[in-house]
Design a protein around this motif. Structure first.
Motif, PDB file in Angstrom:
ATOM      1  N   UNK A 125     -25.114 -39.488  -2.940  1.00  0.00           N
ATOM      2  CA  UNK A 125     -23.920 -40.595  -2.946  1.00  0.00           C
ATOM      3  C   UNK A 125     -22.541 -40.050  -3.503  1.00  0.00           C
ATOM      4  N   UNK A 126     -21.626 -40.141  -2.623  1.00  0.00           N
ATOM      5  CA  UNK A 126     -20.352 -39.728  -2.982  1.00  0.00           C
ATOM      6  C   UNK A 126     -19.697 -40.940  -3.776  1.00  0.00           C
ATOM      7  N   UNK A 127     -19.213 -40.642  -5.052  1.00  0.00           N
ATOM      8  CA  UNK A 127     -18.692 -41.481  -5.832  1.00  0.00           C
ATOM      9  C   UNK A 127     -17.170 -41.348  -6.394  1.00  0.00           C
ATOM     10  N   UNK A 128     -16.403 -42.075  -6.359  1.00  0.00           N
ATOM     11  CA  UNK A 128     -14.918 -41.862  -6.735  1.00  0.00           C
ATOM     12  C   UNK A 128     -14.698 -42.378  -8.107  1.00  0.00           C
ATOM     13  N   UNK A 129     -14.043 -41.725  -8.797  1.00  0.00           N
ATOM     14  CA  UNK A 129     -14.047 -41.901 -10.409  1.00  0.00           C
ATOM     15  C   UNK A 129     -12.465 -41.575 -10.775  1.00  0.00           C
ATOM     16  N   UNK A 130     -11.880 -42.011 -11.731  1.00  0.00           N
ATOM     17  CA  UNK A 130     -10.553 -41.787 -12.180  1.00  0.00           C
ATOM     18  C   UNK A 130     -10.332 -40.191 -12.357  1.00  0.00           C
ATOM     19  N   UNK A 131     -11.090 -39.600 -13.194  1.00  0.00           N
ATOM     20  CA  UNK A 131     -10.956 -38.297 -13.723  1.00  0.00           C
ATOM     21  C   UNK A 131     -12.367 -37.517 -13.545  1.00  0.00           C
ATOM     22  N   UNK A 132     -12.634 -36.883 -12.140  1.00  0.00           N
ATOM     23  CA  UNK A 132     -13.844 -36.233 -12.006  1.00  0.00           C
ATOM     24  C   UNK A 132     -13.994 -35.190 -12.673  1.00  0.00           C
ATOM     25  N   UNK A 133     -12.980 -34.258 -13.213  1.00  0.00           N
ATOM     26  CA  UNK A 133     -13.446 -33.229 -13.776  1.00  0.00           C
ATOM     27  C   UNK A 133     -13.887 -33.475 -15.229  1.00  0.00           C
ATOM     28  N   UNK A 134     -13.261 -34.502 -15.664  1.00  0.00           N
ATOM     29  CA  UNK A 134     -13.615 -34.859 -17.043  1.00  0.00           C
ATOM     30  C   UNK A 134     -14.890 -35.437 -17.085  1.00  0.00           C
ATOM     31  N   UNK A 135     -15.357 -36.403 -16.340  1.00  0.00           N
ATOM     32  CA  UNK A 135     -16.510 -36.882 -16.316  1.00  0.00           C
ATOM     33  C   UNK A 135     -17.745 -35.892 -15.928  1.00  0.00           C
ATOM     34  N   UNK A 136     -17.286 -34.897 -14.837  1.00  0.00           N
ATOM     35  CA  UNK A 136     -18.388 -33.997 -14.729  1.00  0.00           C
ATOM     36  C   UNK A 136     -18.612 -33.121 -16.062  1.00  0.00           C
ATOM     37  N   UNK A 137     -17.742 -32.953 -16.811  1.00  0.00           N
ATOM     38  CA  UNK A 137     -17.839 -32.070 -17.944  1.00  0.00           C
ATOM     39  C   UNK A 137     -18.574 -32.938 -19.043  1.00  0.00           C
ATOM     40  N   UNK A 138     -18.343 -34.080 -19.079  1.00  0.00           N
ATOM     41  CA  UNK A 138     -19.221 -34.910 -20.203  1.00  0.00           C
ATOM     42  C   UNK A 138     -20.564 -35.230 -19.747  1.00  0.00           C
TER      43      UNK A 138
END
Ligand SMILES: *Cc1c(COP(=O)(O)O)cnc(C)c1O
Length: 340
Positions: A288-301
């Motif tokens: 699934x391709x999912x759009x979020x407000x801050x992908x980089x920060x969410x990825x790190x978390x």
């Protein structure tokens, strides 16, 4: 369409390496032709360079002829071969949709072949006119990927058909994810298009990514060029036998696919319900391709919680997007917990 005219001159003229196994193809009782060690059977013998037994099974499963199949070390091998067979370095170019799978560009770069991109529409649909406008007289190959990676959607049949009919070169359709999609493979229409090459793989639905086995389907004439250029013994005996065995478990593969499709639906619903998810794109694949407000920060978390997804936010038309593979029920639940 004369395929030979599209092929590089050195490849057209190439006299391929003739192996012992290709010069004698029959049954005999004494083999003293290949400098093999007579001990350690069956591993002492060179494998079948054209993998006829395995191809016979695949041909039956896919309703094509064995002579219309090329098997490679993953799909990566036929991707590279298509470029090397048809594109003159520093002269010819290939055109691919953008965004798409990264290997087409890497193989073009390695071979000094210009790579041109044609943007998809913002909703990831294919604009055949825009794609064809990116071609010129030096464009030998168009790469399409359907369902597309990383966007997850199928390309519309009408648009693909328009490309295959109007383009005077080779059209590749990479169907790595076709088993997860709601539409039939292009193999069903394959006879109408002498310039079409369809790629499939054992790496996704068949659960065999570590084994490295990919398939290219095309007219016999094109397969003949693949066979001329590939390494003679590209698939070893163990791979040929193991994949052949795995093909006997097609029903198990279908069960996995059904399971993953159900998980995909459930995961899409759970993700959509999360406050930090702006959009879950429709998918015809196992991700699934999912759009979020801050992908980089969410990825790190997510990484800090032991859950690894793919950050695709630097890719055209994918700003803010994570690509998430559909896992088991437990794995998907762990992802959702981490996101919460
Ligand atoms: C995963 C994937 C493949 C598979 O490549 P292999 O070399 O067969 O493992 C091919 N194409 C696309 C678009 C993919 O995403």
């Amino acid at each position: 369409m004369d395929i030979n005219k599209l092929v590089r001159e050195n490849i057209r003229r190439l006299k391929p390496y003739s192996s012992a196994r290709s010069e004698f193809r029959g049954e005999a009782s004494v083999y003293l032709d290949a400098n093999e060690n007579p001990m350690n059977a069956p591993y002492n013998r060179y494998p079948d360079p054209l993998q006829w037994e395995l191809k016979a099974k695949i041909a039956e499963l896919k309703s094509v002829r064995s002579s219309q199949i090329m098997l490679g070390v993953g799909s990566d091998e036929p991707i590279d071969l298509v470029i090397r067979i048809f594109c003159e370095p520093r002269q010819d170019n290939i055109v691919a949709i953008e965004p798409t799978y990264g290997m087409y560009r890497v193989c073009a770069d390695i071979n000094c072949v210009e790579y041109r991109e044609a943007l998809l529409n913002p909703d990831y649909t294919l604009d055949a006119g825009r794609l064809l406008a990116a071609t010129d007289e030096h464009t030998k190959v168009i790469f399409l990927c359907s369902p597309n990676n990383p966007t997850g959607n199928l390309l519309e049949r009408g648009a693909v058909r328009e490309v295959a009919e109007r383009f005077g070169g080779i059209v590749v359709i990479d169907e790595a994810y076709v088993d997860f999609s709601s539409e039939p493979s292009w193999l069903t229409e394959f006879y109408h298009y002498p310039n079409l090459i369809v790629f499939q793989t054992f790496s996704k639905a068949w659960g065999l990514a570590s084994v490295r086995c990919g398939m290219a389907f095309a007219a016999e004439e094109i397969i003949g060029y693949f066979n001329k250029v590939k390494y003679p013994y590209n698939l070893n005996l163990l791979t040929q036998q193991f994949v052949s065995e795995q093909l006997d478990h097609a029903p198990r593969m279908q069960e996995w696919v059904a399971y993953l499709l159900a998980r995909r639906t459930a995961l899409a619903a759970e993700l959509s319900a999360l406050p930090q998810v702006q959009k879950v794109y429709p998918s015809d694949a196992n991700f699934l391709l999912v759009k979020v407000p801050d992908a980089g920060a969410l990825y790190d978390k997510l990484v800090s919680r032991g859950v690894i997804v793919r950050n695709r936010s630097n890719i055209s038309l994918c700003a803010g997007c994570l690509r998430i593979t559909v896992g088991t029920e437990a794995e998907n639940a762990a992802l959702i917990r981490a996101l919460r």
